[in-house]
Scaffold this motif. Structure first.
Motif, PDB file in Angstrom:
ATOM      1  N   ARG A   1      -5.686 -16.731  -4.830  1.00  0.00           N
ATOM      2  CA  ARG A   1      -6.258 -17.277  -3.596  1.00  0.00           C
ATOM      3  C   ARG A   1      -5.372 -16.955  -2.398  1.00  0.00           C
ATOM      4  N   HIS A   2      -4.207 -16.396  -2.673  1.00  0.00           N
ATOM      5  CA  HIS A   2      -3.249 -16.081  -1.611  1.00  0.00           C
ATOM      6  C   HIS A   2      -2.731 -14.658  -1.767  1.00  0.00           C
ATOM      7  N   GLY A   3      -3.635 -13.715  -1.884  1.00  0.00           N
ATOM      8  CA  GLY A   3      -3.245 -12.324  -1.870  1.00  0.00           C
ATOM      9  C   GLY A   3      -3.157 -11.657  -3.224  1.00  0.00           C
ATOM     10  N   ILE A   4      -2.596 -10.420  -3.210  1.00  0.00           N
ATOM     11  CA  ILE A   4      -2.500  -9.549  -4.377  1.00  0.00           C
ATOM     12  C   ILE A   4      -1.053  -9.502  -4.852  1.00  0.00           C
ATOM     13  N   TYR A   5      -0.882  -9.537  -6.172  1.00  0.00           N
ATOM     14  CA  TYR A   5       0.442  -9.442  -6.783  1.00  0.00           C
ATOM     15  C   TYR A   5       0.465  -8.257  -7.750  1.00  0.00           C
ATOM     16  N   ARG A   6       1.659  -7.600  -7.845  1.00  0.00           N
ATOM     17  CA  ARG A   6       1.883  -6.501  -8.782  1.00  0.00           C
ATOM     18  C   ARG A   6       2.938  -6.926  -9.795  1.00  0.00           C
ATOM     19  N   LEU A   7       2.737  -6.519 -11.053  1.00  0.00           N
ATOM     20  CA  LEU A   7       3.713  -6.839 -12.094  1.00  0.00           C
ATOM     21  C   LEU A   7       4.752  -5.729 -12.178  1.00  0.00           C
ATOM     22  N   ASN A   8       5.997  -6.119 -11.926  1.00  0.00           N
ATOM     23  CA  ASN A   8       7.117  -5.182 -12.038  1.00  0.00           C
ATOM     24  C   ASN A   8       8.018  -5.660 -13.166  1.00  0.00           C
ATOM     25  N   GLY A   9       7.899  -5.032 -14.332  1.00  0.00           N
ATOM     26  CA  GLY A   9       8.622  -5.524 -15.497  1.00  0.00           C
ATOM     27  C   GLY A   9       8.012  -6.826 -15.960  1.00  0.00           C
ATOM     28  N   ASP A  10       8.773  -7.917 -15.861  1.00  0.00           N
ATOM     29  CA  ASP A  10       8.267  -9.230 -16.237  1.00  0.00           C
ATOM     30  C   ASP A  10       8.069 -10.147 -15.037  1.00  0.00           C
ATOM     31  N   VAL A  11       8.206  -9.611 -13.822  1.00  0.00           N
ATOM     32  CA  VAL A  11       8.126 -10.440 -12.623  1.00  0.00           C
ATOM     33  C   VAL A  11       7.054  -9.880 -11.690  1.00  0.00           C
TER      34      VAL A  11
ATOM     35  N   SER B   1       5.344  -9.571  -7.926  1.00  0.00           N
ATOM     36  CA  SER B   1       5.741  -9.583  -6.518  1.00  0.00           C
ATOM     37  C   SER B   1       4.494  -9.446  -5.659  1.00  0.00           C
ATOM     38  N   LYS B   2       4.503 -10.158  -4.545  1.00  0.00           N
ATOM     39  CA  LYS B   2       3.337 -10.136  -3.669  1.00  0.00           C
ATOM     40  C   LYS B   2       3.291  -8.844  -2.864  1.00  0.00           C
ATOM     41  N   VAL B   3       2.096  -8.282  -2.726  1.00  0.00           N
ATOM     42  CA  VAL B   3       1.905  -7.059  -1.948  1.00  0.00           C
ATOM     43  C   VAL B   3       1.815  -7.438  -0.473  1.00  0.00           C
ATOM     44  N   GLU B   4       2.720  -6.901   0.327  1.00  0.00           N
ATOM     45  CA  GLU B   4       2.755  -7.227   1.753  1.00  0.00           C
ATOM     46  C   GLU B   4       2.049  -6.176   2.602  1.00  0.00           C
ATOM     47  N   ARG B   5       1.941  -4.950   2.095  1.00  0.00           N
ATOM     48  CA  ARG B   5       1.362  -3.857   2.894  1.00  0.00           C
ATOM     49  C   ARG B   5      -0.151  -3.825   2.712  1.00  0.00           C
ATOM     50  N   VAL B   6      -0.806  -4.684   3.456  1.00  0.00           N
ATOM     51  CA  VAL B   6      -2.273  -4.770   3.421  1.00  0.00           C
ATOM     52  C   VAL B   6      -2.784  -4.728   4.853  1.00  0.00           C
ATOM     53  N   SER B   7      -3.617  -3.738   5.166  1.00  0.00           N
ATOM     54  CA  SER B   7      -4.188  -3.606   6.500  1.00  0.00           C
ATOM     55  C   SER B   7      -5.642  -4.073   6.484  1.00  0.00           C
ATOM     56  N   LEU B   8      -5.957  -4.978   7.376  1.00  0.00           N
ATOM     57  CA  LEU B   8      -7.334  -5.450   7.515  1.00  0.00           C
ATOM     58  C   LEU B   8      -8.017  -4.836   8.727  1.00  0.00           C
ATOM     59  N   GLU B   9      -7.464  -3.704   9.205  1.00  0.00           N
ATOM     60  CA  GLU B   9      -8.077  -2.948  10.292  1.00  0.00           C
ATOM     61  C   GLU B   9      -8.912  -1.825   9.693  1.00  0.00           C
ATOM     62  N   LEU B  10     -10.169  -1.719  10.148  1.00  0.00           N
ATOM     63  CA  LEU B  10     -10.998  -0.619   9.678  1.00  0.00           C
ATOM     64  C   LEU B  10     -10.458   0.712  10.200  1.00  0.00           C
ATOM     65  N   PRO B  11     -10.601   1.800   9.420  1.00  0.00           N
ATOM     66  CA  PRO B  11     -10.136   3.106   9.891  1.00  0.00           C
ATOM     67  C   PRO B  11     -10.817   3.485  11.203  1.00  0.00           C
ATOM     68  N   GLU B  12     -10.026   3.986  12.158  1.00  0.00           N
ATOM     69  CA  GLU B  12     -10.591   4.370  13.450  1.00  0.00           C
ATOM     70  C   GLU B  12     -11.309   5.703  13.332  1.00  0.00           C
ATOM     71  N   VAL B  13     -12.511   5.753  13.912  1.00  0.00           N
ATOM     72  CA  VAL B  13     -13.268   7.006  13.971  1.00  0.00           C
ATOM     73  C   VAL B  13     -12.877   7.716  15.265  1.00  0.00           C
ATOM     74  N   GLU B  14     -12.415   8.960  15.132  1.00  0.00           N
ATOM     75  CA  GLU B  14     -11.910   9.684  16.301  1.00  0.00           C
ATOM     76  C   GLU B  14     -13.051   9.996  17.260  1.00  0.00           C
ATOM     77  N   ALA B  15     -12.932   9.544  18.503  1.00  0.00           N
ATOM     78  CA  ALA B  15     -13.982   9.764  19.505  1.00  0.00           C
ATOM     79  C   ALA B  15     -13.933  11.211  19.996  1.00  0.00           C
ATOM     80  N   PRO B  16     -15.100  11.787  20.394  1.00  0.00           N
ATOM     81  CA  PRO B  16     -15.098  13.172  20.907  1.00  0.00           C
ATOM     82  C   PRO B  16     -14.326  13.262  22.236  1.00  0.00           C
ATOM     83  N   ALA B  17     -13.681  14.416  22.453  1.00  0.00           N
ATOM     84  CA  ALA B  17     -12.892  14.607  23.673  1.00  0.00           C
ATOM     85  C   ALA B  17     -13.806  14.574  24.892  1.00  0.00           C
ATOM     86  N   PRO B  18     -13.391  13.905  25.970  1.00  0.00           N
ATOM     87  CA  PRO B  18     -14.231  13.828  27.183  1.00  0.00           C
ATOM     88  C   PRO B  18     -14.355  15.201  27.851  1.00  0.00           C
TER      89      PRO B  18
END
Length: 675
Positions: free
Chosen positions: A419-429, A431-448
């Motif tokens: 309920r509080h994010g994603i965790y990865r198992l490293n050995g027997d411990v 760790s919480k994943v901190e690198r999570v982006s909730l920004e949608l990928p930017e679509v490159e606008a055409p040059a003016p």
């Protein structure tokens, strides 16, 4: 909270048992699938056989009665009372003169019903007592001086029987606005007509078998919920009572109470008081913040466990006062052999677990992992290296979070959704994943286009767009409900949208806008992905690069499970049943003979080329549809299931409240090969 299950398919299944079409295979084992832990969970109450102090009974929070013949070292399932999984067995009382007769009082989570059940064969079979049918029985005790007399406390009042539970009579005033919601009962050790009743609003007493009742509240803080009352067997004038406002003691048979100091009342409820039968000066108090003990009749108290422990019941061996058992929330049964100074788990054979998720190790098919909810430090993730026969807890670093989902990256890294994010198992411990982006990928606008000056042939320099400052990303702390692997990628269905990772779960990016939806399910097969909220589904056929709305069956009111198969088919399920599409949602069909409603899990077994299905109904069937020939097989597992998975040559299932169960033929083959 427990849920009640309907029986929408009973008639269809009975017909199927009589006339089985050629396209359906019936696989009904001679015995139910066998439970194999993980051990632990919610334990509620104890009782001891008066003829054998090594024979103990244990009540659970899922309607089950367990027993042990070695003083609580090993437990085995005895019976489920009421054939339902939402009964909390808080009271077990044995008839001291009629061998094999047991009375059980239970109440139902999430409702006001329950019942009183009687067994005459030492707990193997049970029948409900008609006089207390559908009543929540919160308290039940036997009279020490009359073996056939028992008293029960219910939401309606106080009931009494003098014929070992065959007939019951209300002895508190009918319709009383005071003596109702009776949480605790105590009977004088010498006079069965003297009865104490603790209600959700102060204690009461009768000295004439219920003809008259008096409110014994002097010294008790007003409006106190009274959870437990005990009477000193050698000095009946000494009465202890526990309430939401603290622990009280009376030396005047309840005429006046005095609040005992030494146990802080803040955020604590003393659920049970228990006196050492050999040493009356020793009293245990089981609270929602650990176990307390006094050795001087309540003058001084010492906490002997950690504050994280919720104690529901205490048992003291009448032949060995140093042996103490605790029935606890989440931790199951704990045992002490030093008079309660220290405790350790003794849960072998006892499993009352809520399993939410399952993953099979890519590199070792016999290694499986399951995720738990509602068990805090006693839950998290459990691993089995032998297909589910034995388990090891792996919760280090999970911070006692509920595990809602499990997944595995292509490099073998195990992932847990909480309920509080994603965790990865490293050995027997973990760790919480901190690198999570909730920004949608930017679509490159055409040059003016270059601006044209009013002067003929002149051009102005293009105006450079001003870069917008981005707000710093917020740490991801949302709920993660499902994972799926697609080649080297892993996708997660979350409360904040659909996330994707290319690096084994070390970093994640948002790939679709949640648009007000919580994404609960996601599945994949050969570049095809399907995800859903309760009311909306999305489809991708290019490894998740683009997504489009998926039209779901009009009959389906809510989506609870999805799957994609390697033949290009899509599957969705909900309360109305399970549906299949071979044309990316343009049309949906119901597979012939796949009789299942209230679907809670759909899984595609690629190796077996079959869809595995379970449902939340009160039936105990699991289903498999073999896709090449659309042949349907089903098993009567004997359990209400949450999910079904293949492990090597057998099937493993997670139950709703009883841990993991395994096909009996697989267990038999393992046992026989060991000799």
């Amino acid at each position: 909270m427990r849920y009640q299950y309907k029986r929408p398919l009973l008639l269809a299944l009975l017909i199927a048992l009589v006339i089985v079409p050629a396209s359906i295979s019936l696989a009904l084992p001679s015995s139910a699938w066998l439970p194999y832990g993980p051990d632990g969970g919610d334990a509620r109450s104890f009782a001891v056989d008066p003829h054998d102090n090594q024979h103990l009974y244990l009540g659970a929070a899922n309607g089950w009665i367990y027993d042990s013949h070695d003083g609580g070292v090993q437990w085995k399932r005895l019976a489920r009372i009421g054939s339902r999984d939402n009964l909390v067995v808080d009271n077990i009382v044995l008839d001291t003169t009629t061998k094999g007769r047991i009375l059980v009082g239970a109440w139902a989570v999430g409702s006001s019903d329950g019942g009183l059940y009687v067994s005459d064969d030492s707990g193997v079979s049970w029948k409900e007592v008609a006089d207390l049918k559908d009543q929540a029985v919160l308290a039940l005790v036997g009279a020490p001086s009359e073996s056939k007399t028992f008293v029960a406390g219910t939401l309606k009042g106080v009931y009494k029987t003098t014929d070992s539970g065959a007939h019951w009579k209300l002895i508190s005033p009918e319709g009383s606005t005071e003596i109702h919601e009776v949480e605790s009962i105590a009977i004088d050790p010498k006079d069965p007509n003297i009865i104490y009743a603790g209600t959700w609003h102060l204690p009461w007493k009768t000295s004439d078998n219920g003809a008259h009742w008096s409110n014994i509240k002097e010294g008790v803080i007003d409006d106190s919920d009274v959870f437990s009352i005990i009477i000193d067997p050698k000095a009946p004038n000494v009465v202890y009572a526990s309430a939401c406002s603290g622990i009280y003691k009376s030396d005047t048979a309840g005429m006046r109470f005095q609040k005992i100091q030494g146990i802080p009342s803040t955020a604590r409820r003393t659920r049970v008081l228990m006196q050492d039968p050999q040493h009356q000066n020793i009293v245990f108090a089981g609270t929602t913040e650990g176990l307390y003990r006094t050795t001087d009749s309540g003058t001084n108290w010492v906490r002997t466990t950690g504050p994280e422990l919720i104690v529901n019941d205490v048992y003291i061996d009448p032949m060995n006062a140093n042996r103490v058992l605790l029935a606890t929330d989440r931790g199951g049964v704990l045992v002490s052999n030093d008079g309660g100074a220290s405790f350790r788990p003794t849960n072998s054979g006892f499993s009352s677990r809520q399993v939410t998720s399952f993953v099979q190790d890519l590199r070792s098919p016999e290694t499986i992992y399951v995720g738990m909810v509602n068990d805090k430090a006693w839950g998290g993730v459990f691993m089995s290296s032998n297909g589910g026969l034995t388990w090891t807890q792996k919760n280090g670093g999970l911070e006692s979070h509920d595990v809602l989902s499990l997944g595995q990256a292509s490099d073998g890294t195990l992932l847990a959704g909480t309920r509080h994010g994603i965790y990865r198992l490293n050995g027997d411990v973990w760790s919480k994943v901190e690198r999570v982006s909730l920004e949608l990928p930017e679509v490159e606008a055409p040059a003016p286009k270059p601006a044209v000056s009013k002067k003929k042939g002149a051009r102005r320099a293009p105006v450079k767009p001003v870069a917008k400052k981005k707000a710093p990303p917020k740490p991801f702390d949302g709920a993660v409900f499902a994972f799926t692997r697609d080649g080297e990628q892993v996708f997660a269905a979350t409360a904040d949208g659909i996330l994707r990772s290319f690096d084994g779960g070390q970093s994640w990016n948002l790939v679709t806008d949640p648009q007000g939806h919580i994404w609960y399910t996601i599945a994949s097969s050969r570049s095809t992905l399907v995800a859903s909220s309760l009311t909306k589904a999305l489809l991708s056929t290019d490894d998740g690069h683009t997504w489009k709305p998926l039209a779901t069956p009009s009959e389906l009111t809510q989506i609870t499970a999805v799957a994609a198969d390697s033949f290009g088919g899509l599957w969705v399920g909900g309360r109305e049943g399970i549906y299949h599409s071979a044309d990316q949602g343009v049309s949906w069909q119901v597979l012939k003979n796949l009789f299942v409603r209230d679907v809670n899990s759909i899984y595609y077994d690629e190796k077996g080329e079959r869809i595995l299905v379970t449902g939340n109904s009160s039936t105990t069937f699991a289903f498999a549809a073999h896709l090449p020939d659309q042949k349907v097989t089903y098993w009567n597992t004997g359990w209400n299931l949450r999910l079904l998975r293949p492990v090597s040559d057998h099937l493993v299932a997670a139950t709703l409240f009883d841990g993991v169960v395994i096909q009996p033929q697989m267990v038999a083959s393992v046992a026989s090969s060991a000799h």
